[in-house]
Write an enzyme that holds these catalytic residues in place. Structure first.
Site, PDB file in Angstrom:
ATOM      1  CG  HIS A  38      -2.224  -0.207   0.924  1.00  0.00           C
ATOM      2  ND1 HIS A  38      -2.434  -2.264   0.787  1.00  0.00           N
ATOM      3  CD2 HIS A  38      -3.548  -0.646   0.576  1.00  0.00           C
ATOM      4  CE1 HIS A  38      -3.630  -2.372   0.481  1.00  0.00           C
ATOM      5  NE2 HIS A  38      -4.177  -1.099   0.343  1.00  0.00           N
ATOM      6  CE  LYS A 103      -7.506 -10.161  10.980  1.00  0.00           C
ATOM      7  NZ  LYS A 103      -7.592  -9.855  11.998  1.00  0.00           N
TER       8      LYS A 103
END
Lengths: 188, 280
Positions: A38, A103
């Protein structure tokens, strides 16, 4: 609970019928991306450089799989905590990422960016990587092999199961659950 | 004096890595099965079923139950009448981890430098907690600790006036704040007392207690029950998506502390509650 089949790459129109809480089964390509990827993707985009795979309509899977034992394409491959990617997610959504899988809850900034760029967030069940690996039929290393399990892998999946956690209308399953919990009531 | 070759420890650590990551302990599976009977949320039930199916598949197919095969946390209880021979203890333990993670196709999850971030490539170094005990026995425990639940753990230096109510509130607030990201249903290890450092270790050791076994002190056992009920009444549920199964177990360990202090630490573990021990 309704179940929807989704095929990648995703268009906004594919996501319109989905509501928070719906079960989806994804078929197509998922790209794994964790913390360091990222950082790198956000840095590339900030410099106007192209990322190592097409982001338009793509699905990012927050996952660092365990190595493939002999005779298998992958080891265990469940989701990691999505919140760690939050600082970089708006830039990736702006560049065309249409869905993310992880999650746990997302930040208000990600929530806002998802509404702006018309993307959804899917929750897969953490700690079920041995089960989820059954839906992965092919694995290709795309970039950053030096990151080991954190490299970008392209996973070919068939009926990968997830729950819509944040939909296009901005409904958020984690927020809804939280408002019903004692936590929501006491503000802790 | 009993002489023990460090190669014996190396091999034991290797075997613990291979088993612990693949076989979810029976007490955890039983707690998950009980939770499935008691859970009323449909989504919660469906998640518990997935978890149980995963854990069965991991055992049958010899796959890691979770891809995050963790930081290798090793507890060594070393009898003071044991003489370790044939090499360096820490090197032997790290070699065991190296061999176990390679042979088991387990994920390397150690960053050699916390800020500059490079993978060590073999899941070493392990974290070693050494305790010297009377006698000539050796006991090794491996706790592969995943990052998600470890990140959700915390410590606070309360003061004596906070009392049990302060401890209770601290744990509940922590579970509310970050529990949904830590892969509930959780196992909670709570340390109360000790120092800033030893309190965190108490909480970690509390994770190793068999699920369902209460603290021998009836007052502490009552606090464990109270806290478990309170956590499960929060409504966070499996994977934070609602339900009554937020914690499978709460274990509290207590230790003497400074007259001015009331340290409390909570170490969260996910439902993939992996640990294994061997006595040599």
């Amino acid at each position: 609970m309704k179940a929807f089949s989704l095929h990648t790459p995703l268009a906004e129109s594919d996501l319109l019928p989905l509501q928070a809480g719906d079960q989806v089964l994804l078929t197509g390509r998922l790209y794994t991306a964790r913390d360091t990827v990222h950082q790198r993707l956000a840095a590339l985009l900030a410099k106007g450089l192209s990322p190592p795979f097409p982001l338009e309509g793509s699905v990012l899977y927050y996952c660092g799989p365990s190595p493939a034992p002999p005779g298998r394409v992958i080891g265990s491959a469940g989701p990691t905590t999505a919140g760690r990617m939050d600082p970089y997610t708006p830039a990736l959504l702006a560049a065309g990422v249409r869905a993310t899988i992880g999650k746990g809850p997302r930040s208000p900034a990600v929530h806002q960016a998802m509404a702006q760029y018309r993307a959804i967030y899917l929750a897969a069940t953490g700690g079920t990587g041995a089960l989820l690996a059954q839906t992965i039929t092919e694995v290709l290393l795309v970039a950053y092999p030096e990151l080991g399990p954190e490299a970008i892998y392209r996973l070919q999946v068939v009926d990968f199961p997830a729950i819509v956690a944040i939909d296009l209308a901005g409904r958020d399953l984690y927020r809804e659950v939280r408002q019903l919990t004692v936590c929501g009531g006491t503000g802790c | 004096m009993r002489e023990v070759a460090v190669s014996l420890l190396r091999d034991a650590v290797r075997d613990l890595c291979l088993e612990a990551n693949v076989v979810i302990p029976d007490d955890t599976l039983q707690a998950l099965e009980r939770a499935l009977i008691e859970e009323t949320s449909l989504r919660g039930r469906s998640i518990l079923e997935e978890i149980l199916a995963n854990d069965r598949r991991a055992r049958e197919c010899r796959l890691p139950a979770c891809q995050d095969t963790g930081l290798a946390i090793v507890f060594l209880e070393l009898g003071q009448d044991v003489s370790l021979v044939g090499g360096d203890l820490c090197q032997a333990i790290n070699e065991g981890v190296r061999q176990g993670y390679r042979r088991g196709y387990l994920r390397n999850s150690v960053s050699v430098d916390p800020l500059r971030r490079a993978n060590s490539g073999d899941n070493t170094p392990a974290v070693l907690h050494l305790e010297v005990i009377p006698g000539d026995s050796l006991r090794l425990v491996l706790l592969p600790k995943g990052g998600g639940a470890e990140n959700a753990s915390a410590l606070s230096m309360l003061t004596p006036a906070s009392g049990w109510e302060g401890v209770r509130r601290f744990v509940l607030e922590q579970v509310c704040r970050v529990g949904p990201s830590a892969c509930p249903p959780l196992v909670l290890g709570v340390g109360v007392g000790g120092s800033f450092g030893s309190c965190a270790l108490l909480a970690k050791k509390a994770l190793l207690r068999p699920l369902g076994r209460s603290h021998p002190d009836p007052q502490v056992a009552a606090w464990e029950d109270e806290l478990k009920t309170a956590v499960n009444n929060l409504g966070i549920g499996p994977m934070g998506l609602g339900g009554h199964t937020t914690a499978l177990s709460v274990a509290i360990e207590v230790a003497p502390c400074h007259i001015a202090s009331l340290p409390v630490a909570v170490n969260l573990n996910c439902h993939s509650h992996r640990h294994r021990s061997v006595t040599l």
